[in-house]
Design a protein around this motif. Structure first.
Motif, PDB file in Angstrom:
ATOM      1  N   SER A   4       0.831  -1.203   0.000  1.00  0.00           N
ATOM      2  CA  SER A   4       0.000   0.000   0.000  1.00  0.00           C
ATOM      3  C   SER A   4       0.865   1.252   0.000  1.00  0.00           C
ATOM      4  N   LEU A   7       2.278   2.200   3.407  1.00  0.00           N
ATOM      5  CA  LEU A   7       3.461   1.460   3.857  1.00  0.00           C
ATOM      6  C   LEU A   7       4.720   1.918   3.126  1.00  0.00           C
ATOM      7  N   LYS A  35       3.252   0.851  11.538  1.00  0.00           N
ATOM      8  CA  LYS A  35       2.650  -0.270  10.815  1.00  0.00           C
ATOM      9  C   LYS A  35       1.383  -0.763  11.499  1.00  0.00           C
ATOM     10  N   LEU A  36       1.346  -0.713  12.824  1.00  0.00           N
ATOM     11  CA  LEU A  36       0.105  -1.020  13.537  1.00  0.00           C
ATOM     12  C   LEU A  36      -0.991  -0.021  13.173  1.00  0.00           C
ATOM     13  N   ARG A  39      -2.202  -0.633   9.601  1.00  0.00           N
ATOM     14  CA  ARG A  39      -3.071  -1.809   9.537  1.00  0.00           C
ATOM     15  C   ARG A  39      -4.468  -1.491  10.067  1.00  0.00           C
ATOM     16  N   GLU A  42      -6.420   0.597   7.449  1.00  0.00           N
ATOM     17  CA  GLU A  42      -6.887  -0.169   6.295  1.00  0.00           C
ATOM     18  C   GLU A  42      -8.040  -1.087   6.661  1.00  0.00           C
ATOM     19  N   GLU A  43      -7.930  -1.758   7.827  1.00  0.00           N
ATOM     20  CA  GLU A  43      -8.973  -2.699   8.229  1.00  0.00           C
ATOM     21  C   GLU A  43     -10.249  -2.006   8.694  1.00  0.00           C
ATOM     22  N   LYS A  48      -5.634   3.708   2.587  1.00  0.00           N
ATOM     23  CA  LYS A  48      -4.325   3.233   2.135  1.00  0.00           C
ATOM     24  C   LYS A  48      -3.390   4.379   1.763  1.00  0.00           C
ATOM     25  N   SER A  75       1.950  -6.043  14.274  1.00  0.00           N
ATOM     26  CA  SER A  75       2.162  -5.068  13.205  1.00  0.00           C
ATOM     27  C   SER A  75       2.290  -5.736  11.835  1.00  0.00           C
ATOM     28  N   ASN A  76       2.320  -7.079  11.798  1.00  0.00           N
ATOM     29  CA  ASN A  76       2.346  -7.800  10.527  1.00  0.00           C
ATOM     30  C   ASN A  76       1.451  -9.018  10.638  1.00  0.00           C
ATOM     31  N   ASP A  77       1.444  -9.838   9.629  1.00  0.00           N
ATOM     32  CA  ASP A  77       0.558 -10.997   9.611  1.00  0.00           C
ATOM     33  C   ASP A  77       1.136 -12.207  10.325  1.00  0.00           C
TER      34      ASP A  77
END
Length: 323
Positions: A4, A7, A35-36, A39, A42-43, A48, A75-77
């Motif tokens: 995105s 990011l 990054k948190l 995320r 976006e959610e 974005k 902060s990531n998947d």
């Protein structure tokens, strides 16, 4: 899957922060926070682009942090390493942590505005969260003795860490500042130590006692017999020692005697004892490398009743007059 635009801007910002020489710990804090936040945007709002954020989005993010509890989002998947096993899992996030998040996000948006990536800074009017101020733990004389005696100084790594511990307690230097020190930074004749790489970016001198001078002189002779490392406190291989390594060493040593001693706790104890022993705030501020006396006073003028009693007994006007 394409990354995105939000990011992408975070990555550019992190490159800029790295170029400024910020510590690894600080860089990790910035990147995790942003990054948190990305995320969440976006959610929750399908945002974005950095330009689509407004002050209400940040306020919604703060509310979500307060509601979710610790370690319930990454902060990531990648999944966290069994966060539910932690004793503080799900407990409220502290005001201090939230204050750090807000500060980091505001710094990011100030950067975007200064670089003309956005036309207006939507977070300019966002008020900072007031962090919690916890009273600094004062180790008593016996606890300090127990901690320093817990090191096995016949082993090179523990001897090194023992010297580091005593130097922090005697000078108030940050652990990261000490690990950058090379032999030419030490003035054994004047009992002075030059800290070149500091948190503020400004060099400063700190000073140490005759006790520390003797121990430091012995350590330098010992170190030079076994390594030609330019660092005063190298690893056993002669490379630069990591902050995490010293923190782990302190944790193991102090745990052996039923304490929880960190490098930062020793720095705090230097500052508190310096004031209790009659030192002034202005000098302490310079020794600690703070931006102002106000910063020092806000952190360290939180004496407990016992500390105030001790300070009073040392400086009682009547007690110290022959009347």
């Amino acid at each position: 899957m394409s990354i995105s635009p939000f990011l992408v801007e975070i990555d550019r910002y992190m490159l800029d922060c790295s170029a400024k020489g910020l510590s690894t710990k600080t860089l990790k804090s910035y990147e995790q926070t942003l990054k948190l936040f990305a995320r969440f945007l976006e959610e929750t709002f399908e945002i974005k682009e950095v330009k689509d954020v407004n002050i209400e989005h940040v306020r919604a993010y703060i509310r979500s942090i307060e509601e979710r509890g610790k370690f319930q989002i990454s902060s990531n998947d990648k999944p966290n390493n069994y966060p539910e096993r932690r004793s503080d899992y799900g407990k409220p996030v502290s005001k201090t942590t939230i204050a750090n998040y807000v500060r980091n996000i505001k710094a990011f948006y100030s950067h975007l505005y200064n670089e003309r990536i956005i036309r207006n800074n939507p977070l300019k009017e966002l008020k900072n969260v007031k962090p919690e101020r916890k009273a600094k733990v004062m180790l008593d004389d016996n606890e300090l003795k127990q901690f320093f005696r817990s090191f096995d100084v016949t082993k090179m790594d523990q001897y090194r860490d023992w010297i580091i511990a005593r130097l922090i307690f005697d000078t108030g230097a940050r652990i990261g500042e000490l690990l950058e020190v090379v032999s030419s930074d030490i003035d054994l004749r004047g009992n002075a130590l030059l800290l070149r790489k500091t948190k503020s970016g400004k060099q400063r001198f700190v000073y140490y006692s005759q006790k520390t001078r003797n121990h430091l002189k012995s350590w330098l002779a010992y170190k030079d017999r076994y390594t030609d490392s330019p660092y005063v406190f190298p690893t056993n291989r002669g490379t630069k020692l990591r902050i995490e390594g010293v923190e782990r060493s302190f944790r193991l040593r102090s745990r052996d005697v039923g304490l929880e001693v960190t490098p930062h706790l020793l720095r705090n104890n230097f500052a508190k004892r310096y004031l209790i022993n009659g030192g002034d705030l202005s000098t302490l501020s310079r020794l600690l490398g703070h931006a102002s006396v106000e910063v020092t006073s806000s952190i360290y003028l939180d004496f407990s009743d016992r500390e105030i009693m001790k300070k009073y007994r040392q400086h009682s006007p009547l007690e110290n007059l022959d009347i």
